[in-house]
Motif scaffolding. Structure first.
Motif, PDB file in Angstrom:
ATOM      1  N   ALA A  98      65.972  31.767 113.264  1.00 16.79           N
ATOM      2  CA  ALA A  98      66.035  31.935 111.808  1.00 16.79           C
ATOM      3  C   ALA A  98      67.246  31.214 111.226  1.00 16.79           C
ATOM      4  O   ALA A  98      67.173  30.627 110.136  1.00 16.79           O
ATOM      5  N   ARG A  99      68.353  31.218 111.954  1.00 18.68           N
ATOM      6  CA  ARG A  99      69.556  30.500 111.473  1.00 18.68           C
ATOM      7  C   ARG A  99      69.313  28.988 111.475  1.00 18.68           C
ATOM      8  O   ARG A  99      69.830  28.265 110.607  1.00 18.68           O
ATOM      9  N   ALA A 106      69.574  37.323 105.273  1.00 19.72           N
ATOM     10  CA  ALA A 106      68.425  37.251 104.359  1.00 19.72           C
ATOM     11  C   ALA A 106      68.903  37.003 102.936  1.00 19.72           C
ATOM     12  O   ALA A 106      68.286  36.219 102.192  1.00 19.72           O
ATOM     13  N   ARG A 107      70.000  37.655 102.539  1.00 19.21           N
ATOM     14  CA  ARG A 107      70.532  37.426 101.176  1.00 19.21           C
ATOM     15  C   ARG A 107      71.045  36.001 101.038  1.00 19.21           C
ATOM     16  O   ARG A 107      70.902  35.378  99.970  1.00 19.21           O
ATOM     17  N   ARG A 108      71.642  35.481 102.101  1.00 22.06           N
ATOM     18  CA  ARG A 108      72.111  34.086 102.058  1.00 22.06           C
ATOM     19  C   ARG A 108      70.923  33.141 101.856  1.00 22.06           C
ATOM     20  O   ARG A 108      70.984  32.205 101.035  1.00 22.06           O
ATOM     21  N   ALA A 109      69.823  33.377 102.573  1.00 20.48           N
ATOM     22  CA  ALA A 109      68.619  32.554 102.414  1.00 20.48           C
ATOM     23  C   ALA A 109      68.043  32.721 101.014  1.00 20.48           C
ATOM     24  O   ALA A 109      67.580  31.735 100.391  1.00 20.48           O
ATOM     25  N   ALA A 110      68.070  33.955 100.473  1.00 18.52           N
ATOM     26  CA  ALA A 110      67.534  34.202  99.128  1.00 18.52           C
ATOM     27  C   ALA A 110      68.340  33.453  98.078  1.00 18.52           C
ATOM     28  O   ALA A 110      67.773  32.887  97.121  1.00 18.52           O
ATOM     29  N   CYS A 117      62.600  24.569 100.345  1.00 14.88           N
ATOM     30  CA  CYS A 117      61.946  25.853 100.079  1.00 14.88           C
ATOM     31  C   CYS A 117      61.148  26.327 101.288  1.00 14.88           C
ATOM     32  O   CYS A 117      61.173  27.507 101.634  1.00 14.88           O
ATOM     33  N   GLU A 118      60.456  25.398 101.921  1.00 15.12           N
ATOM     34  CA  GLU A 118      59.639  25.800 103.080  1.00 15.12           C
ATOM     35  C   GLU A 118      60.515  26.391 104.181  1.00 15.12           C
ATOM     36  O   GLU A 118      60.217  27.450 104.736  1.00 15.12           O
ATOM     37  N   GLN A 119      61.613  25.705 104.507  1.00 16.54           N
ATOM     38  CA  GLN A 119      62.494  26.196 105.582  1.00 16.54           C
ATOM     39  C   GLN A 119      63.193  27.501 105.181  1.00 16.54           C
ATOM     40  O   GLN A 119      63.326  28.423 106.005  1.00 16.54           O
ATOM     41  N   LEU A 120      63.611  27.585 103.933  1.00 14.96           N
ATOM     42  CA  LEU A 120      64.344  28.784 103.490  1.00 14.96           C
ATOM     43  C   LEU A 120      63.424  29.994 103.412  1.00 14.96           C
ATOM     44  O   LEU A 120      63.853  31.123 103.703  1.00 14.96           O
ATOM     45  N   ARG A 121      62.152  29.784 103.017  1.00 11.35           N
ATOM     46  CA  ARG A 121      61.206  30.916 103.001  1.00 11.35           C
ATOM     47  C   ARG A 121      60.980  31.440 104.424  1.00 11.35           C
ATOM     48  O   ARG A 121      60.943  32.647 104.650  1.00 11.35           O
ATOM     49  N   ILE A 122      60.805  30.511 105.369  1.00  8.33           N
ATOM     50  CA  ILE A 122      60.620  30.942 106.769  1.00  8.33           C
ATOM     51  C   ILE A 122      61.843  31.732 107.231  1.00  8.33           C
ATOM     52  O   ILE A 122      61.733  32.804 107.843  1.00  8.33           O
ATOM     53  N   SER A 123      63.009  31.194 106.905  1.00  6.21           N
ATOM     54  CA  SER A 123      64.252  31.856 107.314  1.00  6.21           C
ATOM     55  C   SER A 123      64.367  33.237 106.691  1.00  6.21           C
ATOM     56  O   SER A 123      64.667  34.228 107.375  1.00  6.21           O
ATOM     57  N   LEU A 170      67.471  28.274 108.407  1.00  4.00           N
ATOM     58  CA  LEU A 170      68.374  28.452 107.261  1.00  4.00           C
ATOM     59  C   LEU A 170      69.280  27.236 107.102  1.00  4.00           C
ATOM     60  O   LEU A 170      69.404  26.665 105.990  1.00  4.00           O
ATOM     61  N   LEU A 171      69.931  26.812 108.178  1.00  2.00           N
ATOM     62  CA  LEU A 171      70.856  25.679 108.095  1.00  2.00           C
ATOM     63  C   LEU A 171      70.115  24.384 107.733  1.00  2.00           C
ATOM     64  O   LEU A 171      70.627  23.559 106.966  1.00  2.00           O
ATOM     65  N   TYR A 172      68.896  24.221 108.278  1.00  2.00           N
ATOM     66  CA  TYR A 172      68.112  23.041 107.929  1.00  2.00           C
ATOM     67  C   TYR A 172      67.715  23.094 106.451  1.00  2.00           C
ATOM     68  O   TYR A 172      67.810  22.076 105.731  1.00  2.00           O
TER      69      TYR A 172
END
Length: 912
Positions: free
Chosen positions: A777-778, A816-820, A797-803, A781-783
C-alpha cells in the motif's frame, strides 16, 4: 463480609478474600465461623506449616488431594501436569501455570455439584509454589460458585495484590474489657486493665494469654512483664508447656516436628521413643493439642514455641524417629528432610537422599523446593568439591524459581570454595544468565561471552549454546552493548570448536548468524536459509524449539523471509501452548503479533495482543510494550502511539535494552512519515541510521527504509542515497520479493524521473507477490504522490485510490488519511468508511468480543479457557451472554455472523 461472601457464591459467582492481621488477632476464629456457616457447601482446608516451606506443592496438595477423583474430567495436558506436579506419575516437567489452570479447572468441576469453599490458613507458611498458584487461581475465578479465603499473618512478604482484603484489627475497648473480664481470676485495678488493653492493642489472644500467664500478685500490683506482643504470647504458652510432664512435652515436640498432622505416624514415632498413649492426657486437658482424625494445635504459634523450646538433641531425636516411620516409597521427600534435620553433622548418605529429592522436585516443576533440598544437601556434604558443585546446582534452581538474590548469594559462596575449571565456567554462565533474565542487559552479552570462552576447552556443546545466548542478549542490548556487542561475539563464535556431529538447528543458526555478521549478507544468506529450514523441520526437539525459535524468527525477519518468519512464529506459539510453557508464551505471542503487523493483519494482531495481555496478567510476567507500540503506530492512533513510544524509550534506556530503544525510534519515524512530518521522522532515526545494521538487530533495515523516505521527501536526496546503498546490500543478498520490492521503492524515491517510474512498477509487482500488505500500500501511495507531483492527476488518482482502500481495509488510519489528502489535491475525494449499523447498539465487552472471535474460529470452550486463563465454566457463562446480546442460539450462527461483534470493535476503535 464473610456472610456476604457465602451469599455471593451460593448465587453462582466466585469470590476471593485475603484475611490479614497480626498474630492472635482472630483470623483463625473467623475462618472457623465461615466454615460453620457453610454447612451447605463443600469445604476444603489448607493449613500452612513452617517446616513444609520447602516441600514442593505441599499446600496445593492439601487442597486438591480430596478432589483428585475429578481430575479425569480435565483436558489431557492439564490433568497430566497436575499428576506430575503431585508426583502421581512421571513425565516432562510441567509448567507451573499449566498446573494452575488444572487446579482452576478442578475447582470448577467440583463446584458443579455444590458451592465450594477453599479455606487457607497461615498462608505465610505455605511453600512458594503453592502460594503462587493459589493466588493465580483466586485471581482467575469468574463464574464458578467457588470461594478462596486466604488468612495470612502480618507482616508478610507475599504478593496478594488485586485480591480483595479484610484487615482484622484488635477489639474496641469495650469488647476488649468484656473479653479480659471473662478470663481474669480476680478483681483487678482499673489502671492495670487500662494498661493491658492499651499495650495489647485489643489483640484477643494476647488478652487471654496475658491473663492466664500473669500471677494474681502481678495483676494486683501492676508489675507485669514487658516485651513485644508475640513474645508475651509465647511466654504464656511456654509457662503452660513447662508445667507438663516430660513424656507429654516430648510427645508435643514430635507433633510439632510432624507437619502432616497424621496421628498414626505420630503414635508410631512416639512408640520408638518409648512414649505411651497416656502422655497426651495432660496436654489435651489444658487445650494444647487435639489428637483426633488429624493432630491439631490450638494456634500455630504453639508449634513453633514447642520446637524452639526443645534442646537440639531433643529435636534430632524427634526427627530421627519420624524419619524411621516415614515410608521411603510413598513419602521419600519428607523422610529425607527429617533425616537431614536429625543429622548431627555432615553425612553424604543423607546428602545424596536430599539430592534425589531435589531431582523429584525439579521434575515436578518446583524449582524453589529443588533449591532448598540442594542447599541442605550441600551443607551435609563431606567433600569440598562435591559441596561446591551442589551449591552451584542450588543457585541454578534458585534462579529458575525467580529467587535472584538468593541465587547470587549461593554463587558467591560456591566461587569462594573448591570449584574445578568446568564448575567455575558453569558458575560464570549462571551469573551471566541471571544478568540477562533480570533485565540488566548491558552487562549480559559480555558476561555470556566470557563464560562461552571459558567453556570452549571444557564443553564444546555448552560453549556454542552460550555463544548463541550471547547473540540473543546482544540483540536485546543492541547499540548499547558496547564491549560484547554482536560483532565481537560473532568473531569469537566462529573461532570456537564445534561439538561432535551431527550439527543441530542451534549449531547451524550460530554459524549462520556469525557468518552474516562477519562476512556480510551475501556470504551469510545461504547458511541462514539452511538454519531456517532446520528450525522448520519436524525433527526439531521441543526443548530446542522453545529455547531458540525467537532468535530463529528474528533471523528470518532480518533476512526478509516473511514466509519462514511467519512459520517459525506460528510454531513457537503452538509449541508453547502444547507444552504449557506459559512463561515463554508472552515472547512467542509478541513475535507472532509483530509478524501479523508486518503482513498488514492489524485486526489479528490486536486480537492476539489481548491474549498476550491475559497471559502477562495471569503469570505476572514483565510487560512487553513492543507489540502494543507497533500496532498503535501502524493503526495511526497518534496519541496512544506517541505515549507508548515515549514510555518504551524511557524504560528501554533505563534497563539498557537497545533493541526496544531502536524499535521505538523506528516506530516514531514510521508514525511521523505516515503523518508527512518528514523532518521529525528523520531526526528520530538520524543517529541510529549511522550504526552498522549488524548492531541494530531486527529493526535495522526498517530504520533504513524510514530514513530514506524521510530524507528524500524532505529535500535531502543525497542523505537518502547513502542509506540506500547499505539497504541494497541486505536486500539483494536476501533476494526475496519483499526485500527487492522495498529496495526498488526506496531507490525510486532518489532516482531521476525517467528511472523512477519503472522502479515504482517493479516495487508494486514484487511487493504484490509478497504478503506484506502495508508495504505494498505504501508503494502505491508513494507512486501516486510522485505522479501527482508530475501533474498526472488521472494516473495518480488510480494509485492513490488503491492505496487508500488498502490502508482503510487493514486499519492503517494515518496512512489512509495521507492518501485521502493526496486524492483531494488531485480534485478527487476518498470514499468514506461505512457507517456502523444499529445492531452494534448492544456492544459486546472487549472480553466478550475476544471470546466470540475465538469461538467463531472453531476453538472449544476448553481451548478458549486455556488461552485466556479462566475455567471452561467461565467461558460457558460468557458465551450465554454473547448469544443473548447477538440474539443467536448456537456457535454455528456465531461463525456465520462474525461481523456482528466485529462491528462493535470497529466502532470503539473509531471512537478512540
Amino acid at each position: 463480609m464473610l456472610d456476604r461472601l457465602l451469599a455471593v457464591i451460593r448465587a453462582g459467582v466466585s469470590q476471593a478474600l485475603v484475611v490479614r492481621g497480626e498474630l492472635g488477632v482472630g483470623k483463625s476464629a473467623l475462618l472457623e465461623y465461615l466454615v460453620g456457616r457453610a454447612s451447605d457447601c463443600r469445604v476444603e482446608r489448607v493449613v500452612g506449616v513452617q517446616s513444609e516451606l520447602d516441600l514442593a506443592f505441599a499446600g496445593l496438595h492439601q487442597l486438591c488431594l480430596p478432589m483428585l477423583d475429578r481430575a479425569a474430567r480435565l483436558p489431557g495436558p492439564q490433568r497430566d501436569a497436575l499428576h506430575t506436579a503431585f508426583g502421581l506419575r512421571g513425565g516432562p516437567t510441567p509448567d507451573r501455570f499449566l498446573v494452575g489452570l488444572a487446579v482452576l479447572g478442578l475447582l470448577a468441576e467440583v463446584a458443579r455439584e455444590r458451592p465450594l469453599v477453599c479455606v487457607i490458613d497461615d498462608a505465610q507458611w505455605l511453600d512458594t509454589s503453592s502460594v503462587q498458584l493459589l493466588t493465580f487461581v483466586a485471581r482467575r475465578l469468574r463464574a464458578e460458585p467457588v470461594a478462596v479465603i486466604i488468612a495470612v499473618r502480618e507482616p508478610h512478604e507475599l504478593d496478594f495484590s488485586r485480591l480483595p482484603e479484610l484487615v482484622v484489627g484488635g477489639l474496641p475497648e469495650t469488647e476488649a474489657r468484656l473479653l479480659l473480664g471473662s478470663v481474669l481470676r480476680a478483681r483487678v485495678d482499673e489502671r492495670v486493665l487500662d494498661r493491658i488493653i492499651s499495650e495489647s492493642r485489643g489483640n484477643p489472644l494476647a488478652l487471654v494469654e496475658w491473663a492466664r500467664g500473669s500471677t494474681v500478685a502481678e495483676l494486683d500490683s501492676g508489675l507485669l512483664s514487658v516485651g513485644a506482643l508475640p513474645e508475651r504470647i509465647e511466654a504464656s504458652y511456654l509457662q503452660r508447656i513447662a508445667a507438663l510432664p516430660g513424656a507429654t512435652r516430648r510427645l508435643l515436640l514430635l507433633a510439632a516436628a510432624e507437619p502432616v498432622g497424621d496421628p498414626v505416624l505420630l503414635w508410631r514415632a512416639a512408640g520408638l521413643l518409648g512414649i505411651g498413649a497416656r502422655a497426651a492426657g495432660p496436654a489435651t486437658q489444658i487445650g494444647l493439642i487435639d489428637i483426633g482424625a488429624v493432630v491439631r494445635f490450638p494456634h500455630p504459634l504453639v508449634r513453633s514455641v514447642l520446637y524452639r523450646a526443645a534442646s537440639l538433641k531433643e529435636r534430632r531425636d524427634s526427627h530421627q524417629a519420624l524419619a524411621e516411620v516415614s515410608d521411603p516409597d510413598t513419602d521419600p521427600d519428607r523422610r529425607a528432610w527429617h533425616r537431614a534435620q536429625a543429622a548431627p553433622g555432615p553425612d553424604d548418605g543423607v546428602a545424596d537422599e536430599l539430592e534425589r529429592s531435589a531431582c523429584r522436585a525439579r521434575a515436578r516443576g518446583c524449582s524453589a523446593a529443588a533449591a532448598a533440598f540442594l542447599e541442605q544437601a550441600a551443607e551435609l556434604t563431606v567433600g569440598p568439591a562435591r559441596k561446591a558443585e551442589r551449591i552451584v546446582a542450588a543457585a541454578q534452581a534458585k534462579h529458575r524459581a525467580g529467587m535472584t538474590d538468593a541465587a547470587i548469594r549461593l554463587l558467591c559462596l560456591a566461587q569462594a570454595g573448591h570449584l574445578d575449571e568446568l564448575q567455575r565456567a558453569r558458575a560464570d554462565l549462571l551469573r551471566a544468565q541471571i544478568a540477562f533474565t533480570t533485565r540488566h542487559c548491558i552487562d549480559a552479552p559480555q558476561l555470556l561471552l566470557k563464560a562461552a570462552k571459558r567453556l570452549e576447552p571444557l564443553d564444546a556443546k555448552l560453549a556454542r549454546e552460550t555463544y548463541l545466548e550471547a547473540v540473543s542478549a546482544a540483540m536485546f542490548t543492541g547499540p548499547l552493548a558496547g564491549s560484547g556487542g554482536l560483532a565481537e561475539i560473532a568473531e569469537a563464535a566462529r573461532a570456537a570448536p564445534h561439538a561432535a556431529p551431527p550439527q543441530g538447528a542451534a549449531d547451524l543458526l550460530l554459524d549462520a548468524v556469525a557468518t552474516r555478521l562477519m562476512d556480510g549478507y551475501a556470504a551469510g544468506m545461504p547458511m541462514v536459509r539452511q538454519a531456517l529450514c532446520a528450525f522448520r523441520s519436524p525433527d526439531l526437539s521441543p526443548d530446542e524449539g522453545l529455547r531458540w525459535l525467537w532468535l530463529a524468527g528474528t533471523t528470518a525477519a532480518h533476512a526478509w523471509q516473511e514466509e519462514a518468519w511467519e512459520a517459525l512464529a506460528d510454531r513457537h506459539v503452538q509449541l508453547a501452548r502444547e507444552l504449557g510453557a506459559v512463561v515463554v508464551l508472552p515472547l512467542a505471542l509478541t513475535s507472532r503479533i509483530v509478524v501479523h503487523t508486518f503482513l498488514g493483519e492489524l485486526a489479528a494482531a490486536a486480537s492476539l495482543l489481548k491474549e498476550a495481555d491475559e497471559v502477562i496478567e495471569a503469570t505476572g510476567s514483565p510487560r512487553m510494550p513492543l507489540a502494543a507500540m507497533l500496532i498503535a503506530t501502524w493503526q495511526g492512533r497518534v496519541t496512544a502511539a506517541f505515549r507508548l513510544i515515549d514510555a518504551t524509550t524511557a524504560e528501554a534506556a533505563t534497563r539498557g535494552q537497545g533493541f526496544e530503544l531502536t524499535t521505538a525510534q523506528w516506530a516514531k519515524a514510521l508514525l511521523c512519515n505516515s503523518l508527512t512530518q518528514y523532518e521529525y521522522a528523520l531526526s528520530a532515526v538520524d543517529e541510529i541510521s549511522q550504526a552498522p545494521p549488524t548492531e541494530l538487530g531486527l529493526p535495522a533495515c526498517g530504520v533504513m527504509v524510514e530514513f530514506i523516505e524521510a530524507a528524500a521527501l524532505s529535500g535531502q536526496p543525497e542523505r537518502a542515497a547513502c542509506a540506500l546503498d547499505r539497504l541494497a546490500e541486505a536486500a539483494r543478498a536476501s533476494g526475496t520479493d519483499w526485500a527487492l520490492g522495498i529496495e526498488a521503492r526506496s531507490r525510486a524515491l532518489v532516482s531521476e524521473p525517467e528511472a523512477a517510474e519503472p522502479l515504482y512498477h517493479e516495487a508494486i509487482t514484487r511487493l504484490g507477490r509478497s504478503r506484506v500488505r502495508g508495504e505494498l500500500a505504501r508503494a502505491h501511495l508513494l507512486y501516486g504522490e510522485w505522479l501527482r507531483r508530475d501533474d498526472r492527476a488521472v494516473d495518480a488518482c488510480e494509485q492513490l485510490r488503491i492505496s487508500h482502500e488498502m490502508f482503510s481495509t487493514i486499519g492503517a488510519r494515518a496512512f489512509a488519511r495521507r492518501a485521502a489528502r493526496e486524492l483531494e489535491l488531485t480534485g478527487e475525494s476518498a470514499a468514506r468508511p461505512p457507517r456502523v449499523s444499529p445492531e452494534t447498539d448492544n456492544l459486546l465487552t472487549p472480553q466478550e468480543e475476544q471470546i466470540a472471535g475465538l469461538a467463531s474460529a472453531g476453538l472449544t470452550n476448553a481451548e478458549i479457557a486455556a488461552r485466556l486463563f479462566v475455567s471452561h465454566r467461565t467461558i460457558e457463562w460468557h458465551l450465554r451472554k454473547i448469544f443473548a446480546k447477538l440474539n443467536i442460539t448456537s456457535r454455528r450462527q456465531l461463525r456465520l455472523a462474525p461481523h456482528r461483534f466485529q462491528g462493535s470493535a470497529d466502532q470503539r476503535q473509531r471512537e478512540c
